[in-house]
Design a protein around this motif. Structure first.
Motif, mmCIF file in Angstrom:
data_model
loop_
_atom_site.group_PDB
_atom_site.id
_atom_site.type_symbol
_atom_site.label_atom_id
_atom_site.label_comp_id
_atom_site.label_asym_id
_atom_site.label_seq_id
_atom_site.Cartn_x
_atom_site.Cartn_y
_atom_site.Cartn_z
ATOM 1 N N VAL A 1 3.595 13.500 2.837
ATOM 2 C CA VAL A 1 4.936 12.867 2.689
ATOM 3 C C VAL A 1 4.311 11.467 2.365
ATOM 4 N N TYR A 2 4.299 10.467 1.560
ATOM 5 C CA TYR A 2 4.231 9.263 1.007
ATOM 6 C C TYR A 2 5.172 8.279 1.823
ATOM 7 N N TYR A 3 4.183 7.482 1.953
ATOM 8 C CA TYR A 3 4.875 6.189 2.519
ATOM 9 C C TYR A 3 4.826 4.856 1.832
ATOM 10 N N CYS A 4 5.194 4.231 1.957
ATOM 11 C CA CYS A 4 5.311 2.734 1.480
ATOM 12 C C CYS A 4 5.071 1.374 2.899
ATOM 13 N N VAL A 5 4.014 1.137 2.791
ATOM 14 C CA VAL A 5 3.514 -0.366 3.113
ATOM 15 C C VAL A 5 3.457 -0.926 3.216
ATOM 16 N N LEU A 6 4.079 -2.246 4.115
ATOM 17 C CA LEU A 6 3.289 -4.105 3.746
ATOM 18 C C LEU A 6 2.396 -3.737 4.458
ATOM 19 N N VAL B 1 -3.672 5.938 -0.344
ATOM 20 C CA VAL B 1 -3.419 6.071 -0.562
ATOM 21 C C VAL B 1 -4.584 5.084 -2.679
ATOM 22 N N GLY B 2 -3.595 4.328 -1.957
ATOM 23 C CA GLY B 2 -3.752 3.096 -2.891
ATOM 24 C C GLY B 2 -2.968 1.253 -2.340
ATOM 25 N N THR B 3 -3.632 0.400 -2.898
ATOM 26 C CA THR B 3 -3.374 -0.351 -2.515
ATOM 27 C C THR B 3 -3.331 -1.584 -3.586
ATOM 28 N N ILE B 4 -2.588 -2.653 -3.874
ATOM 29 C CA ILE B 4 -2.479 -3.579 -4.862
ATOM 30 C C ILE B 4 -1.921 -4.325 -4.633
ATOM 31 N N THR B 5 -2.550 -5.893 -4.737
ATOM 32 C CA THR B 5 -3.080 -7.167 -3.888
ATOM 33 C C THR B 5 -1.968 -8.120 -4.625
ATOM 34 N N TYR C 1 -8.119 2.421 -5.414
ATOM 35 C CA TYR C 1 -7.707 3.992 -4.646
ATOM 36 C C TYR C 1 -8.767 4.818 -4.151
ATOM 37 N N LEU C 2 -7.657 5.577 -3.400
ATOM 38 C CA LEU C 2 -8.704 7.138 -2.722
ATOM 39 C C LEU C 2 -9.182 7.224 -4.229
ATOM 40 N N ASP C 3 -10.672 7.963 -4.265
ATOM 41 C CA ASP C 3 -11.407 8.314 -4.495
ATOM 42 C C ASP C 3 -10.852 9.676 -5.359
ATOM 43 N N SER C 4 -10.179 10.756 -4.447
ATOM 44 C CA SER C 4 -9.598 12.157 -4.692
ATOM 45 C C SER C 4 -8.340 11.529 -6.338
ATOM 46 N N VAL C 5 -8.054 10.649 -6.468
ATOM 47 C CA VAL C 5 -7.073 10.443 -6.786
ATOM 48 C C VAL C 5 -7.003 9.535 -8.152
ATOM 49 N N ARG C 6 -8.409 8.362 -8.199
ATOM 50 C CA ARG C 6 -8.448 7.638 -8.661
ATOM 51 C C ARG C 6 -8.510 8.449 -10.244
ATOM 52 N N GLY C 7 -7.789 7.658 -11.376
ATOM 53 C CA GLY C 7 -7.806 7.755 -12.190
ATOM 54 C C GLY C 7 -6.828 9.073 -12.527
ATOM 55 N N ALA D 1 0.860 -1.446 -0.234
ATOM 56 C CA ALA D 1 0.493 -0.073 -0.021
ATOM 57 C C ALA D 1 0.600 1.160 -0.066
ATOM 58 N N TRP D 2 0.161 2.038 -0.710
ATOM 59 C CA TRP D 2 0.449 3.719 -0.884
ATOM 60 C C TRP D 2 -0.547 4.366 0.601
ATOM 61 N N TYR D 3 0.325 4.993 1.591
ATOM 62 C CA TYR D 3 -0.098 5.906 2.403
ATOM 63 C C TYR D 3 0.193 7.212 2.378
ATOM 64 N N ARG D 4 -0.401 8.815 2.796
ATOM 65 C CA ARG D 4 0.325 10.035 2.322
ATOM 66 C C ARG D 4 0.328 10.490 3.623
ATOM 67 N N GLN D 5 1.153 11.883 4.231
ATOM 68 C CA GLN D 5 0.133 12.461 5.504
ATOM 69 C C GLN D 5 0.609 13.574 5.024
ATOM 70 N N ALA D 6 -0.225 15.040 5.070
ATOM 71 C CA ALA D 6 -0.392 16.012 5.272
ATOM 72 C C ALA D 6 0.414 16.992 6.557
ATOM 73 N N PRO D 7 0.542 17.635 6.479
ATOM 74 C CA PRO D 7 0.971 17.866 8.042
ATOM 75 C C PRO D 7 -0.445 19.084 8.459
ATOM 76 N N GLY D 8 -0.834 18.281 9.556
ATOM 77 C CA GLY D 8 -2.233 18.977 10.081
ATOM 78 C C GLY D 8 -3.102 18.112 9.505
ATOM 79 N N LYS D 9 -2.997 16.846 8.645
ATOM 80 C CA LYS D 9 -4.132 16.098 8.206
ATOM 81 C C LYS D 9 -4.197 15.177 8.909
ATOM 82 N N GLU D 10 -5.018 14.441 8.262
ATOM 83 C CA GLU D 10 -5.264 12.626 8.810
ATOM 84 C C GLU D 10 -4.248 11.889 7.820
ATOM 85 N N ARG D 11 -3.627 10.856 8.242
ATOM 86 C CA ARG D 11 -3.187 9.929 7.363
ATOM 87 C C ARG D 11 -4.352 9.396 6.284
ATOM 88 N N GLU D 12 -4.097 9.099 5.355
ATOM 89 C CA GLU D 12 -4.655 8.387 3.916
ATOM 90 C C GLU D 12 -4.229 7.345 2.999
#
Length: 115
Positions: free
Chosen positions: A92-97, A48-52, A59-65, A35-46
């Protein structure tokens, strides 16, 4: 030792593109959802997308497409292709297992989109 290392972040103008990479070591990469997550200052972690294991993505709705997750199991690498970037993608974008709760993630890479 399990390690996830992101790269590819940077500063880009709105409408531009970046490709993030995540190289994994110490895990059986090909057998894990990633998975990819992201976190912006002052905002909740989101999430972003997963891959099986089989390559199915979600995908997160706001990035789909605009964003595309992919993986290259032979290289233990996952990618996030980001197109038509917007200032609100700055984070900041994070790669997550698996998911954030596994605690197995990289240190993150900064993506900054200027307007």
């Amino acid at each position: 030792q399990v390690q996830l290392v992101e790269s590819g972040g940077g500063l880009v103008q709105a409408g531009g593109s970046l490709r993030l990479s995540c190289v994994a070591s110490g895990i059986n990469f090909s057998r894990n959802v990633m998975a990819w997550y992201r976190q912006a200052p002052g905002k909740e972690r989101e999430l972003v997308g997963t891959i099986t294991v089989g390559g199915t993505t979600n995908y997160l709705d706001s990035v789909r497409g605009r964003f595309t997750c992919s993986r290259e199991n032979a290289r233990n690498t996952m990618y996030l292709q980001m197109n038509d970037l917007k200032p609100e993608d700055t984070a900041v974008y994070y790669c997550v297992l698996g998911f954030w709760g596994t605690g197995i993630r990289g240190r993150g890479t900064q993506v900054t989109v200027s307007s």
